[in-house]
Structure formats: C-alpha cells, structure tokens
Design a protein around this motif. Structure first.
Motif, PDB file in Angstrom:
ATOM      1  N   ALA A 118     -14.897 -19.876  55.421  1.00 59.21           N
ATOM      2  CA  ALA A 118     -15.141 -20.119  53.986  1.00 59.21           C
ATOM      3  C   ALA A 118     -13.909 -19.612  53.239  1.00 59.21           C
ATOM      4  CB  ALA A 118     -16.394 -19.387  53.526  1.00 59.21           C
ATOM      5  N   LEU A 119     -13.253 -20.520  52.516  1.00 61.19           N
ATOM      6  CA  LEU A 119     -11.994 -20.191  51.842  1.00 61.19           C
ATOM      7  C   LEU A 119     -12.255 -19.907  50.348  1.00 61.19           C
ATOM      8  CD1 LEU A 119      -8.850 -20.090  52.093  1.00 61.19           C
ATOM      9  CD2 LEU A 119      -8.826 -22.510  51.486  1.00 61.19           C
ATOM     10  N   TYR A 120     -11.552 -18.909  49.830  1.00 66.67           N
ATOM     11  CA  TYR A 120     -11.653 -18.552  48.413  1.00 66.67           C
ATOM     12  C   TYR A 120     -10.257 -18.383  47.838  1.00 66.67           C
ATOM     13  CZ  TYR A 120     -16.418 -17.332  49.805  1.00 66.67           C
ATOM     14  OH  TYR A 120     -17.689 -17.368  50.300  1.00 66.67           O
ATOM     15  N   ARG A 121     -10.185 -18.540  46.521  1.00 62.73           N
ATOM     16  CA  ARG A 121      -8.960 -18.196  45.798  1.00 62.73           C
ATOM     17  C   ARG A 121      -9.250 -16.987  44.919  1.00 62.73           C
ATOM     18  NH1 ARG A 121      -6.716 -22.149  41.994  1.00 62.73           N
ATOM     19  NH2 ARG A 121      -8.863 -22.756  41.523  1.00 62.73           N
ATOM     20  N   GLU A 122      -8.306 -16.094  44.812  1.00 61.48           N
ATOM     21  CA  GLU A 122      -8.426 -14.991  43.854  1.00 61.48           C
ATOM     22  C   GLU A 122      -7.569 -15.329  42.648  1.00 61.48           C
ATOM     23  OE1 GLU A 122      -9.533 -10.942  46.313  1.00 61.48           O
ATOM     24  OE2 GLU A 122      -7.602 -11.099  45.304  1.00 61.48           O
ATOM     25  N   LEU A 123      -8.219 -15.395  41.497  1.00 62.26           N
ATOM     26  CA  LEU A 123      -7.517 -15.773  40.270  1.00 62.26           C
ATOM     27  C   LEU A 123      -7.372 -14.562  39.359  1.00 62.26           C
ATOM     28  CD1 LEU A 123      -9.476 -19.066  39.445  1.00 62.26           C
ATOM     29  CD2 LEU A 123      -7.545 -18.741  40.999  1.00 62.26           C
ATOM     30  N   GLU A 124      -6.282 -14.555  38.640  1.00 65.59           N
ATOM     31  CA  GLU A 124      -6.052 -13.465  37.683  1.00 65.59           C
ATOM     32  C   GLU A 124      -5.614 -14.119  36.386  1.00 65.59           C
ATOM     33  OE1 GLU A 124      -4.303  -9.268  38.773  1.00 65.59           O
ATOM     34  OE2 GLU A 124      -2.673 -10.600  38.149  1.00 65.59           O
ATOM     35  N   ARG A 125      -6.564 -14.215  35.469  1.00 67.57           N
ATOM     36  CA  ARG A 125      -6.258 -14.908  34.207  1.00 67.57           C
ATOM     37  C   ARG A 125      -5.188 -14.150  33.413  1.00 67.57           C
ATOM     38  NH1 ARG A 125      -8.318 -19.776  35.474  1.00 67.57           N
ATOM     39  NH2 ARG A 125     -10.492 -19.610  36.083  1.00 67.57           N
ATOM     40  N   ASP A 126      -5.300 -12.819  33.419  1.00 64.97           N
ATOM     41  CA  ASP A 126      -4.308 -11.992  32.711  1.00 64.97           C
ATOM     42  C   ASP A 126      -3.670 -11.054  33.729  1.00 64.97           C
ATOM     43  OD1 ASP A 126      -5.074 -12.998  30.126  1.00 64.97           O
ATOM     44  OD2 ASP A 126      -6.925 -11.809  30.416  1.00 64.97           O
ATOM     45  N   PRO A 127      -2.327 -10.888  33.673  1.00 62.03           N
ATOM     46  CA  PRO A 127      -1.667  -9.977  34.608  1.00 62.03           C
ATOM     47  C   PRO A 127      -2.272  -8.586  34.517  1.00 62.03           C
ATOM     48  CG  PRO A 127      -0.041 -11.293  33.458  1.00 62.03           C
ATOM     49  CD  PRO A 127      -1.358 -11.583  32.808  1.00 62.03           C
ATOM     50  N   GLY A 128      -2.679  -8.058  35.670  1.00 59.40           N
ATOM     51  CA  GLY A 128      -3.263  -6.724  35.715  1.00 59.40           C
ATOM     52  C   GLY A 128      -4.746  -6.710  35.401  1.00 59.40           C
TER      53      GLY A 128
END
Lengths: 366, 209
Positions: B87-97
């Motif tokens: 099962a593949l996921y992406r980790e997203l970061e809308r704002d740096p940090g």
C-alpha cells in the motif's frame, strides 16, 4: 589424490553424447535472449527505469549497446544450437548473459545464473562433435578432454547440495511449513486443473506436507551423490526426472526444470553405439523399433540394423547389451526405455515388469 | 512372455551379431578407434587450476548466500513461501515545517500540483515497470520477504529521486506499507519510507544547497 587429479586432467572420452546437451542449452539461451528482447520492445530499456546494478553503473550498457548485445545473444544461441562455432559461442553467450545479470539484480534468477554457468562449463567440453546442422556426419576426432564434463557434473551436484542443504537447515522447510503453505495457496489452481479437492486437502495437511518436504530435501541431497555412483546413477536420473517434472508442473520456475533435465545428459556414459538393436522389418514391432529407436536415440546408444527376414519363428527385436547379453521382449523394451531420453520416464516400471521374466534382473547393468 | 525365451537361431544370424563384445568387457568399452586429440600431460595443469578456482568461487558464493537478502548465486530454490501486499502513500507538507498529511496512492497513480501550476498525473510504474510489483493485492514474495523488502526500499528511494519538482511540488516523501505473511504465519506490516525528495530540501537565500 594426485593420481585422481591427473586422471581428471587427462581423461578423454567420446563427445557424441554432449551434442544433445549443447543443443538444449542453445535453445534455452535463445529463449532467454528472446524473452529479454520482448521485454525491451514492450517495457523498454531496463537502465532507463529502476534497476539494481551489482557492478558499477558505468559498466551497464547504453540502450543501443544493450539492443546489439541482445541481438548477438540470439545469434550466438542459434550457433550453439546448430553447432556452428559452438564452443566459442557458448563461452561468449555465458559471458554476455552473466554481464547482463550483474547489471540488474531484479532480473536475477537462479535458473538464469545456472544456465550461464553451465554454458561456460560446456564450452570447455568436446560438445561440438555431434548434432551439427551444417555437417550432419559425425566428424573426427570425436574423443575430447572430459575435465569440463566432470566440472559440469560437479556443478549439478553443487546445485543440489546447496538447494537441499539450505532447506535442511531451515526449520520452516524441514517442518513442511513452506511446502504446506505453497500447496494451500495454489490449491485453487490445482483444483482448476482437475486435481480432486480431496487430494489437494491431503497434500496440504501439515503431517503430509512435512513428510513431502523431507522427501524433497532427501531427494536433492541423495541426487548430488547418487548421480556419481554407477550402480545408483540410472535410478537417480529416473527419480530426478520425475522430481523436476513435478516441480515444472506445479511451480513457476521459468526453464529451471528443462535446464536440469538437459544437464542430466552430462551423466550419460559416453559409449557410442555400444549396444546393438536388430529388428525384423517384416514384423510390425520390428518395423516400429527400426523407425522409432534411431529417431529418438539422441545419445547414439544403439547400432540399429535390420536382418534378413526368414520363415523361422523369431523375435521382432533382439537387443545385444554392452556386456554381450541378449535381450528380447519386455527386457528389450526396458533397455530401449533406459537409453532413449523421451522414453526414460517409463524406464523404472518397465524394468520392474521385466524383472519378473525368467531372465530378468533389477540391476542397472548393460 | 516373449522376454522369457532365449533368442532363436534366426535372431543370432543378425548382421554383425558375431561382433558382440566379450562378456563383462563391454560395460567399460569406449569407442577408441577414432583419432584422439593431442595427448594431455603436465602442460594441461591449467585445467586443474581452473577447476579448483571454479569450485572455490562456487563454494564461497553458496556459503555466503545467507548474507545477501535474495541469496543470489546460492541456489536456494523455493526458499520461502511468503507473500507481500503493498500500500503506497505520499506524505504531503502544505507549509514548510508544518504538519504532514498521509495520502493513499491508489494503484500506484497520483495527481500532484506541478511547478507550472497545473496538475500532473504521476505513476509508480513510470519508474518501476511491471512485472515486479502490483498494489493492494497479495502476491508471492519472490526470493523471500527480506529480498522483497530490500528491493522495495531501493525502488522507493529511486522513485523519490526521479519524480521531479517540475511534475510534483507536493510530495515530501513516499511511504510504503508492506504486509508480509511469512510461510503462512500471521501478517506483519513493515513500513518503508523513501528518502526526502530533493525538491523539498530548504535552500539558502544565495541559492546554495
């Protein structure tokens, strides 16, 4: 020890029996090259996508070089199969195959590595003295150094030892967990192929799977020794044939079983036409033997000739064994099954039947 | 039964029958009437050296196969009957940090905001072609679970390295949940994470990394 090494170094034997082995290895080399070419056409060049090189990336071929190498591998495989510059073609095929194997670990398979190792060893043998499409007559000299064949035999034994030994040391394998799970997972496939569900259930039972696992381990470990001993060799080969047939039928192993069975040819005693088969061309069975045996006698074990029919009652086929003893009827059929590769899987039951005849025996002589 | 009978006289008159080898001698007879290759001797000692070298290399590869996750060159056929499910996921970061969100990647395909402001369709299979792995279905762990975990980690890193910022500005890293069922035992989930994507590496004001 020194004497054994000298014998290993100097042994000369008749290379005719290696012709079919070389042709089979050539066919397998070609098959693998064509599969790689198909993947190149369908999926693309492996170096452009995720791959795991076992050698420095600089040694991985560029796309065009890779395509040329694949084309060369196909040509070389054909040369091996038909016996044109067969030994150099075997050596170069092995080198190219091993190189590409090292370029991408994802494409590593034991059977592919084994194939290239055997191809390299076969290039050291007099495997080019028979089965030549361009020169059907057996060329002289047919005798050649046998040390490469001994090395190939050792390699066959090493493969069995490594495979059987690793399973023996693995508790999951010893206890039948691995085999039982495989059978359970592929049960639906077996049932779809017509195997009764009751049989599948029996095979997947833990106690039965445990026993089967031990039998498989024992088979591999016994084969690596029994193939070397003259009294046990024929039985070992027969058992090994069925072992690999079962593996091929029940597992996805690419060309592993075909390769293993082909390499059994290096254990064939190099005795060119040492047995004689005489047939009566006026009788059906004689005529049949006169056609079938020469066509299927790939290792040239028989000198086949008709005799003049007469009005006396006799036999359709008379077989003169290596020890000079004559065999007729079911004993002759057993001898033919023993020497003809395509009939070899039937040898043991026929030999058992022949052992009940007045002159029958269950030994592996002749 | 025909096999019980002695061959009759008519059989014995077969052409060449009188050439039968003497009893007991035929078993080891070789066709030696043919001319042979030049005689071997001490000059052929390279054969012994080659054989010893070959056997030593093979023995070393077999003995050390356990140190390689896939047991390569060790002839460990059918070493396991394990299965894996990915099962593949992406980790997203809308704002740096800022906090990261984990988004499932269905079937290995996702759509991400690209550097030109448009949405780009990306696929795992652009980098890792079939037939190696499929998602969300149980499949055999070829060459064992350890081999698959190692290869998947490499594949994940490769994906993170090669998905460019021009195509995907959102994904910080990839995560792969690998459900391993080893030889029929209860499933165990291994979580693999890719390296951080270079496109997201903070840069100094002068542009140096």
């Amino acid at each position: 020890m020194l004497a054994a090494l000298a014998r290993f170094r100097d042994e000369l034997e008749d290379g005719y029996v290696l012709g079919p082995v070389r042709a089979a290895v050539g066919a397998l080399l070609g098959w693998h090259a064509l599969v790689a070419a198909e993947e190149l056409a369908k999926i693309g060049y492996f170096g452009d996508t995720f791959h795991v090189a076992m050698i420095p990336e600089a040694l991985v071929p560029a796309p065009r070089v890779y395509a040329v190498v694949l084309a060369a591998r196909v040509c070389l495989a054909v040369m091996v199969a038909i016996g044109v510059w067969a030994r150099p073609a075997l050596a170069v095929s092995a080198a190219l195959g091993l190189w590409l194997l090292l370029c991408d670990r994802n494409q590593f398979h034991h059977n592919r590595y084994s194939l290239y190792a055997y191809a390299l060893l076969l290039s050291l043998t007099p495997c080019d003295r028979s089965w030549r499409a361009t020169e059907p007559a057996v060329p002289a000299p047919r005798l050649g150094p046998w040390w490469g064949v001994r090395l190939a035999q050792l390699q066959v034994s090493l493969v069995y030892l490594a495979s059987g030994g690793s399973k023996l040391l693995d508790p999951d394998w010893r206890d039948g967990l691995v085999l039982g799970d495989r059978i359970a997972r592929y049960a639906h496939v077996a049932i779809a192929k017509g195997v009764p569900p009751a049989v599948v259930d029996l095979l997947a039972r833990p106690d039965f799977a445990s026993a089967t696992a031990k039998l498989a381990i024992m088979t591999e470990l016994v084969l690596c020794i029994a193939l070397w001993l003259r009294p046990t060799r024929v039985v070992a080969l027969w058992w090994g044939v069925w072992f690999h047939v079962v593996i091929q039928a029940t597992s996805k192993v690419e060309t592993f079983s075909v390769l293993a069975l082909s390499l059994y040819g290096v254990f064939v005693t190099p005795d060119y036409r040492a047995r004689r088969l005489r047939f009566d061309p006026s009788r059906f069975w004689g005529k049949l033997a006169g056609v079938v045996v020469p066509a299927l006698d790939w290792f040239a074990r028989f000198q086949v000739e008709p005799w003049e029919p007469d009005d006396q009652r006799g036999h359709s086929v008379v077989l003169v064994r290596r020890d000079g003893e004559r065999a007729t009827g079911v004993r002759a059929v057993a001898m033919i099954a023993r020497c003809v590769p395509l009939l070899f899987p039937l040898w043991a039951p026929i030999a058992l039947l022949a052992s009940f005849t007045r002159r029958g025996d269950l030994t592996t002589r002749g | 039964m025909e096999g019980d009978e002695e061959p009759r006289e008519s059989d014995r008159r077969a052409p060449g029958a009188e050439e039968a080898p003497p009893d007991g001698a035929g078993a080891t007879t070789r066709t030696s009437g043919l001319p042979s290759l030049p005689a071997a001797g001490t000059g052929k000692n390279h054969r012994i050296l080659f054989a010893l070298l070959w056997l030593a290399v093979q023995a070393t590869l077999i003995v050390t196969a356990g140190r390689r996750s896939d047991g390569a060159f060790g002839f460990r056929m059918f070493n396991e009957s394990s299965t894996i499910k990915l099962a593949l996921y992406r980790e997203l970061e809308r704002d740096p940090g800022g906090p990261r969100a984990r988004v499932p990647v269905e079937g290995g395909v996702w759509i991400a905001r690209a550097s030109d402001g448009t949405n780009h369709r990306m696929s795992w299979y652009d980098r890792v072609p079939t037939p190696f792995w499929a998602f969300d279905q149980e499949m055999p762990a070829s060459y064992g679970a350890a081999a698959q975990l190692e290869r998947l980690q490499r594949a994940l890193d490769d994906l993170a390295t090669h998905v460019s910022a021009a195509d995907d500005l959102e994904t910080r890293r990839f995560v792969l949940d690998v459900t391993v069922r080893r030889n029929g035992r209860e499933p165990v989930v291994h979580q693999l994470t890719s390296r951080e994507r270079e496109a997201w590496t903070p840069r100094r004001a002068d542009g140096a990394p």
